[in-house]
Scaffold this motif. Structure first.
Motif, PDB file in Angstrom:
ATOM      1  N   GLY A 173      36.666  30.695  54.228  1.00  0.00           N
ATOM      2  CA  GLY A 173      37.406  30.664  52.962  1.00  0.00           C
ATOM      3  C   GLY A 173      37.242  31.942  52.172  1.00  0.00           C
ATOM      4  O   GLY A 173      38.177  32.409  51.501  1.00  0.00           O
ATOM      5  N   GLU A 174      36.058  32.538  52.235  1.00  0.00           N
ATOM      6  CA  GLU A 174      35.829  33.802  51.540  1.00  0.00           C
ATOM      7  C   GLU A 174      36.664  34.930  52.147  1.00  0.00           C
ATOM      8  O   GLU A 174      37.131  35.810  51.436  1.00  0.00           O
ATOM      9  CB  GLU A 174      34.344  34.175  51.586  1.00  0.00           C
ATOM     10  N   LEU A 175      36.852  34.900  53.454  1.00  0.00           N
ATOM     11  CA  LEU A 175      37.701  35.905  54.097  1.00  0.00           C
ATOM     12  C   LEU A 175      39.151  35.765  53.645  1.00  0.00           C
ATOM     13  O   LEU A 175      39.860  36.765  53.484  1.00  0.00           O
ATOM     14  CB  LEU A 175      37.631  35.776  55.618  1.00  0.00           C
ATOM     15  N   GLU A 176      39.596  34.534  53.473  1.00  0.00           N
ATOM     16  CA  GLU A 176      40.981  34.274  53.068  1.00  0.00           C
ATOM     17  C   GLU A 176      41.223  34.609  51.597  1.00  0.00           C
ATOM     18  O   GLU A 176      42.258  35.169  51.254  1.00  0.00           O
ATOM     19  CB  GLU A 176      41.325  32.803  53.317  1.00  0.00           C
ATOM     20  N   GLU A 177      40.261  34.242  50.743  1.00  0.00           N
ATOM     21  CA  GLU A 177      40.451  34.392  49.305  1.00  0.00           C
ATOM     22  C   GLU A 177      39.763  35.621  48.723  1.00  0.00           C
ATOM     23  O   GLU A 177      40.107  36.060  47.634  1.00  0.00           O
ATOM     24  CB  GLU A 177      39.922  33.146  48.595  1.00  0.00           C
ATOM     25  N   GLY A 178      38.767  36.151  49.394  1.00  0.00           N
ATOM     26  CA  GLY A 178      37.989  37.263  48.865  1.00  0.00           C
ATOM     27  C   GLY A 178      36.781  36.753  48.099  1.00  0.00           C
ATOM     28  O   GLY A 178      36.639  35.558  47.848  1.00  0.00           O
ATOM     29  N   ILE A 179      35.907  37.680  47.747  1.00  0.00           N
ATOM     30  CA  ILE A 179      34.723  37.334  46.955  1.00  0.00           C
ATOM     31  C   ILE A 179      34.755  38.143  45.662  1.00  0.00           C
ATOM     32  O   ILE A 179      35.440  39.162  45.559  1.00  0.00           O
ATOM     33  CB  ILE A 179      33.400  37.583  47.717  1.00  0.00           C
ATOM     34  N   ASP A 180      34.003  37.678  44.670  1.00  0.00           N
ATOM     35  CA  ASP A 180      33.963  38.362  43.381  1.00  0.00           C
ATOM     36  C   ASP A 180      33.356  39.753  43.534  1.00  0.00           C
ATOM     37  O   ASP A 180      32.378  39.948  44.270  1.00  0.00           O
ATOM     38  CB  ASP A 180      33.142  37.560  42.374  1.00  0.00           C
ATOM     39  N   VAL A 181      33.938  40.695  42.814  1.00  0.00           N
ATOM     40  CA  VAL A 181      33.447  42.073  42.801  1.00  0.00           C
ATOM     41  C   VAL A 181      33.005  42.383  41.378  1.00  0.00           C
ATOM     42  O   VAL A 181      33.720  42.091  40.415  1.00  0.00           O
ATOM     43  CB  VAL A 181      34.549  43.062  43.253  1.00  0.00           C
ATOM     44  N   LEU A 182      31.812  42.948  41.261  1.00  0.00           N
ATOM     45  CA  LEU A 182      31.242  43.272  39.960  1.00  0.00           C
ATOM     46  C   LEU A 182      31.165  44.779  39.781  1.00  0.00           C
ATOM     47  O   LEU A 182      31.031  45.520  40.759  1.00  0.00           O
ATOM     48  CB  LEU A 182      29.841  42.673  39.831  1.00  0.00           C
ATOM     49  N   ASP A 183      31.211  45.229  38.523  1.00  0.00           N
ATOM     50  CA  ASP A 183      31.005  46.653  38.266  1.00  0.00           C
ATOM     51  C   ASP A 183      29.506  46.920  38.145  1.00  0.00           C
ATOM     52  O   ASP A 183      28.674  46.024  38.354  1.00  0.00           O
ATOM     53  CB  ASP A 183      31.786  47.109  37.032  1.00  0.00           C
ATOM     54  N   GLY A 184      29.129  48.129  37.816  1.00  0.00           N
ATOM     55  CA  GLY A 184      27.731  48.520  37.721  1.00  0.00           C
ATOM     56  C   GLY A 184      26.947  47.758  36.667  1.00  0.00           C
ATOM     57  O   GLY A 184      25.723  47.654  36.744  1.00  0.00           O
ATOM     58  N   ASP A 185      27.653  47.206  35.676  1.00  0.00           N
ATOM     59  CA  ASP A 185      26.997  46.456  34.606  1.00  0.00           C
ATOM     60  C   ASP A 185      26.958  44.963  34.869  1.00  0.00           C
ATOM     61  O   ASP A 185      26.478  44.188  34.047  1.00  0.00           O
ATOM     62  CB  ASP A 185      27.724  46.704  33.273  1.00  0.00           C
ATOM     63  N   GLY A 186      27.498  44.524  36.022  1.00  0.00           N
ATOM     64  CA  GLY A 186      27.498  43.108  36.367  1.00  0.00           C
ATOM     65  C   GLY A 186      28.700  42.346  35.849  1.00  0.00           C
ATOM     66  O   GLY A 186      28.716  41.123  35.893  1.00  0.00           O
ATOM     67  N   ASN A 187      29.703  43.061  35.358  1.00  0.00           N
ATOM     68  CA  ASN A 187      30.916  42.411  34.858  1.00  0.00           C
ATOM     69  C   ASN A 187      31.894  42.180  36.006  1.00  0.00           C
ATOM     70  O   ASN A 187      32.091  43.055  36.850  1.00  0.00           O
ATOM     71  CB  ASN A 187      31.588  43.273  33.788  1.00  0.00           C
ATOM     72  N   LEU A 188      32.523  41.023  36.014  1.00  0.00           N
ATOM     73  CA  LEU A 188      33.497  40.679  37.044  1.00  0.00           C
ATOM     74  C   LEU A 188      34.740  41.555  36.875  1.00  0.00           C
ATOM     75  O   LEU A 188      35.322  41.623  35.803  1.00  0.00           O
ATOM     76  CB  LEU A 188      33.872  39.197  36.936  1.00  0.00           C
ATOM     77  N   VAL A 189      35.137  42.232  37.967  1.00  0.00           N
ATOM     78  CA  VAL A 189      36.317  43.089  37.904  1.00  0.00           C
ATOM     79  C   VAL A 189      37.436  42.612  38.824  1.00  0.00           C
ATOM     80  O   VAL A 189      38.508  43.190  38.838  1.00  0.00           O
ATOM     81  CB  VAL A 189      35.978  44.570  38.223  1.00  0.00           C
ATOM     82  N   GLY A 190      37.173  41.591  39.622  1.00  0.00           N
ATOM     83  CA  GLY A 190      38.219  41.075  40.487  1.00  0.00           C
ATOM     84  C   GLY A 190      37.651  40.430  41.733  1.00  0.00           C
ATOM     85  O   GLY A 190      36.470  40.103  41.820  1.00  0.00           O
ATOM     86  N   SER A 191      38.538  40.276  42.719  1.00  0.00           N
ATOM     87  CA  SER A 191      38.190  39.650  43.978  1.00  0.00           C
ATOM     88  C   SER A 191      38.611  40.582  45.110  1.00  0.00           C
ATOM     89  O   SER A 191      39.626  41.272  44.992  1.00  0.00           O
ATOM     90  CB  SER A 191      38.913  38.311  44.094  1.00  0.00           C
ATOM     91  N   SER A 192      37.850  40.594  46.203  1.00  0.00           N
ATOM     92  CA  SER A 192      38.148  41.519  47.291  1.00  0.00           C
ATOM     93  C   SER A 192      37.940  40.865  48.654  1.00  0.00           C
ATOM     94  O   SER A 192      36.874  40.309  48.934  1.00  0.00           O
ATOM     95  CB  SER A 192      37.251  42.756  47.184  1.00  0.00           C
ATOM     96  N   LYS A 193      38.979  40.976  49.490  1.00  0.00           N
ATOM     97  CA  LYS A 193      38.855  40.511  50.871  1.00  0.00           C
ATOM     98  C   LYS A 193      38.036  41.505  51.700  1.00  0.00           C
ATOM     99  O   LYS A 193      37.351  41.115  52.640  1.00  0.00           O
ATOM    100  CB  LYS A 193      40.236  40.324  51.492  1.00  0.00           C
ATOM    101  N   ILE A 194      38.103  42.780  51.346  1.00  0.00           N
ATOM    102  CA  ILE A 194      37.318  43.805  52.057  1.00  0.00           C
ATOM    103  C   ILE A 194      35.832  43.571  51.819  1.00  0.00           C
ATOM    104  O   ILE A 194      35.025  43.637  52.742  1.00  0.00           O
ATOM    105  CB  ILE A 194      37.746  45.222  51.615  1.00  0.00           C
ATOM    106  N   ALA A 195      35.466  43.279  50.579  1.00  0.00           N
ATOM    107  CA  ALA A 195      34.066  42.982  50.259  1.00  0.00           C
ATOM    108  C   ALA A 195      33.614  41.717  50.981  1.00  0.00           C
ATOM    109  O   ALA A 195      32.475  41.630  51.447  1.00  0.00           O
ATOM    110  CB  ALA A 195      33.883  42.839  48.754  1.00  0.00           C
ATOM    111  N   ALA A 196      34.514  40.734  51.091  1.00  0.00           N
ATOM    112  CA  ALA A 196      34.181  39.495  51.801  1.00  0.00           C
ATOM    113  C   ALA A 196      33.918  39.772  53.268  1.00  0.00           C
ATOM    114  O   ALA A 196      32.961  39.250  53.849  1.00  0.00           O
ATOM    115  CB  ALA A 196      35.306  38.481  51.649  1.00  0.00           C
ATOM    116  N   ARG A 197      34.749  40.598  53.888  1.00  0.00           N
ATOM    117  CA  ARG A 197      34.556  40.939  55.293  1.00  0.00           C
ATOM    118  C   ARG A 197      33.234  41.699  55.485  1.00  0.00           C
ATOM    119  O   ARG A 197      32.487  41.440  56.424  1.00  0.00           O
ATOM    120  CB  ARG A 197      35.736  41.768  55.804  1.00  0.00           C
TER     121      ARG A 197
END
Length: 150
Positions: free
Chosen positions: A53-77
């Motif tokens: 499911g994470e590959l299909e939807e992506g996982i949360d991506v955080l910036d350097g301060d720990g703030n959520l900036v979006g979702s990424s399938k590349i990061a999930a892979r």
């Protein structure tokens, strides 16, 4: 998942038994390593199935301060690959080191003269392998990884 592990292990055992090029001693040594590829394969399948499911939807991506900036399938892979590699390395010390160490120790004069020590020595070797396995596996990759932005 246990069925996959059992099927793979039985298949490898049959292959080893039918390998006519091996001497009986070599065949016995190779059979001691059969559980590792079976466990590693089952672990990879488990990670892919459980985190698909994470590959299909992506996982949360955080910036350097720990703030959520979006979702990424590349990061999930990337995370899935690291998790799968960790699951391959985790059983390695447990399933590879004891057979190697015990095959050497079983030939020593001490253990040949005192076969009752075989079980306690094997237990200590396995305990040492367990103590080594988890720290080694979880230290392979950082808890939080950086992914290059596009």
């Amino acid at each position: 998942m246990n069925h996959l592990f059992s099927l793979f292990k039985v298949g490898l055992n049959v292959l080893v038994q039918k390998a006519n090029k091996f001497t009986p001693a070599t065949r016995l040594l190779v059979q001691r390593f059969v559980p590792f590829p079976a466990v590693a394969s089952a672990n990879i399948c488990n990670v892919v199935l459980m985190r698909y499911g994470e590959l299909e939807e992506g996982i949360d991506v955080l910036d350097g301060d720990g703030n959520l900036v979006g979702s990424s399938k590349i990061a999930a892979r990337h995370a899935l690959l690291e998790t799968a590699l960790t699951r391959v390395v985790l059983p390695m010390p447990i399933l590879v080191l004891p057979p190697i160490v015990m095959s050497m120790l079983e030939k020593t004069a001490l253990l040949q003269a005192r076969p009752r020590l075989l079980l306690p020595v094997q237990s200590l070797v396995c305990l040492a392998a367990f103590g080594l396995a988890l720290p080694l596996a979880i230290s392979l990759f950082p808890q939080m990884s950086e992914v290059q932005s596009l």
